[in-house]
Design an enzyme around this catalytic site. Structure first.
Site, PDB file in Angstrom:
ATOM      1  N   HIS A 171       0.821  -1.215   0.000  1.00 46.78           N
ATOM      2  CA  HIS A 171       0.000   0.000   0.000  1.00 46.78           C
ATOM      3  C   HIS A 171       0.854   1.263   0.000  1.00 46.78           C
ATOM      4  CE1 HIS A 171      -3.465   2.462   0.407  1.00 46.78           C
ATOM      5  NE2 HIS A 171      -4.234   1.594   1.031  1.00 46.78           N
ATOM      6  N   GLU A 395      -9.035  -0.687 -19.818  1.00 46.94           N
ATOM      7  CA  GLU A 395      -9.153  -1.278 -21.159  1.00 46.94           C
ATOM      8  C   GLU A 395      -7.821  -1.877 -21.594  1.00 46.94           C
ATOM      9  OE1 GLU A 395     -11.143  -2.764 -23.852  1.00 46.94           O
ATOM     10  OE2 GLU A 395     -12.296  -0.995 -23.235  1.00 46.94           O
TER      11      GLU A 395
END
Length: 447
Positions: A171, A395
């Site tokens: 993180h 995408e």
């Protein structure tokens, strides 16, 4: 009513690990450097595993995807050089830094004897998904825990031709928005044509450095100072114990019902996240069990709501493509008796209004408080929203993910809220006795 999905029966995806390697930037760095980490970055030293599932595509068999993704990663690590680096503790300052030494990111190729159809509902908190995002490369650096990659990418093919891209990322590298920026750039480089980077991320974490001298202008009940030896920053983590896992599935009708309950005493606009977070808070507060199993009637429960700082900071402002952790928490507290017997609308209003307190001045004060006290978030439960991150909208050449989700972990103190094709999901992890009470309060709310 909202659905509770228990663990899937399939705990083992029969994954065979075929290859593990380190991936290095395509271009050598001009020189080693250390990246400054903000006080927010410092405390987030734990891994966040995620899984992204893709259906079979004859034009992109899994072995082709693995090769393209590896090449794309090599390109992107030139831009995100810190992701190929290693954490180190600066002994003089007592702060963590990232040494940009091109030590490499992890890359794993694996296969599963299962098909996506056999796995079934991808929305279930299947413990087998943990096999899709390994946390370490012990076969490459077994005796050097400090030399483990800060991020590991894993391509797992299924016998149906579908595949999963798993990621286990410290993180410290990214918050949710930063991770989405990285994924968009990575996906753009996986196309065959040589595309320029769609945009350049801002990786200057000194933009979130404390002021000199630190100036704490507000009280900060959302943090506390832990009693720990002075050997570097504390980590926002929790102990590992046996947990049960459920997914709570909210349909649009469920969300509308919650909004109707929340709007009985207010005319303010109510978001889907606000009502889900308020309900999660209520169930967690009422299900909490003391170690002696005796509930204290005046006990106060505190919810932490993750707040993005990108649109809030000024002097200086924070660029939208900032890559790092630009998040703080807003806290809401109430007595459990009031949470149980008071109107639901009050809880929703507390959740919805708390982020407004995190102004630019308040955020700078919080960063300075962390500089002075080296503290940690102080709350019983944190709700982290992935609803607007758009992980499922990235995408790739082979299309968008069928499903993108967090992988169950040892974190019982965080509820992950993320989108589903038919609504909203919430991943809850709790010890078994507490989970039973949580489910009771959840179900009874809809009766």
């Amino acid at each position: 009513m909202a659905t509770i999905l228990p663990n899937s029966a399939m705990q083992d995806l029969k994954v065979i690990f075929q290859e593990s390697m380190l991936v290095f930037p395509a271009q050598e760095s001009t020189g080693k450097k250390s990246i400054f980490l903000s006080n927010i970055d410092q405390i987030l030293n734990y891994n966040v595993p995620t899984a992204n599932f893709f259906s079979s595509n004859p034009k992109f068999p899994p072995e082709s995807v693995a090769q393209r993704l590896k090449i794309a990663l090599e390109k992107v690590l030139v831009l995100f050089d810190f992701m190929a680096g290693r954490l180190k503790l600066n002994q003089e300052s007592g702060r963590l830094e990232i040494e940009c030494n091109s030590a490499g990111a992890g890359f794993v190729v694996a296969s599963s004897e299962c098909s996506l159809e056999e796995i079934g509902d991808l929305g279930r908190p299947n413990l087998g998904f943990q096999q899709l995002a390994v946390h370490s490369l012990k076969n490459l650096v077994p005796d050097s825990p400090d030399d483990q990659p800060l991020c590991i990418f894993q391509i797992t093919s299924f016998k149906c031709g579908g595949f999963a891209i798993g990621m286990s990322v410290n993180h410290i590298l990214h918050d949710g928005i930063s991770a989405k920026t990285f994924k968009d750039i990575l996906a753009s480089q996986a196309f065959e044509e040589d595309k320029p980077f769609p945009f350049t991320p801002c990786i200057d974490r000194r933009l979130l450095a404390a002021r000199s001298p630190p100036t704490v202008e507000y009280p900060h009940p959302e943090f506390f100072k832990p009693q720990l030896p002075d050997s570097g920053p504390p980590a926002f983590d929790c102990k590992r114990e046996t947990l049960d896992y459920i997914i709570l599935k909210f349909t649009p009708n469920d969300i509308n019902y919650l909004k109707q309950e929340a709007s009985k005493d207010t005319t303010k606009k109510i978001s889907s996240f606000d009502v889900v977070a308020a309900l999660m808070w209520r169930c967690k507060a009422l299900s909490y069990m003391q170690e002696d199993h005796k509930e204290k009637p005046d006990r106060v429960s505190t919810l932490l709501n993750v707040v993005d700082l990108r649109s809030r900071l000024n002097n200086p402002p924070l660029p939208q493509p900032y890559c790092g952790n630009a998040v703080l928490v807003a806290s809401s507290s109430a007595k459990c008796a009031d949470i149980e017997h008071g109107p639901f609308s009050i809880l929703v209003e507390m959740v919805s209004t708390a982020p407004a307190s995190v102004t630019s001045e308040y955020a700078r004060s919080a960063i300075d408080w962390l500089e002075v006290h080296k503290g940690l978030p102080c709350g019983e439960y944190m709700v982290s929203s992935w609803l607007r991150l758009g992980f499922d909208q990235v995408e790739y050449p082979w299309g968008k993910p069928l499903y993108s989700c967090p992988v169950v972990s040892h974190r019982k103190d965080i509820c992950w809220v993320f989108p589903d094709r038919h609504g909203i999901n919430a991943l809850v992890s709790l010890p078994p006795p507490e989970m039973e009470k949580f489910k009771f309060y959840f179900q009874s709310f809809f009766i």
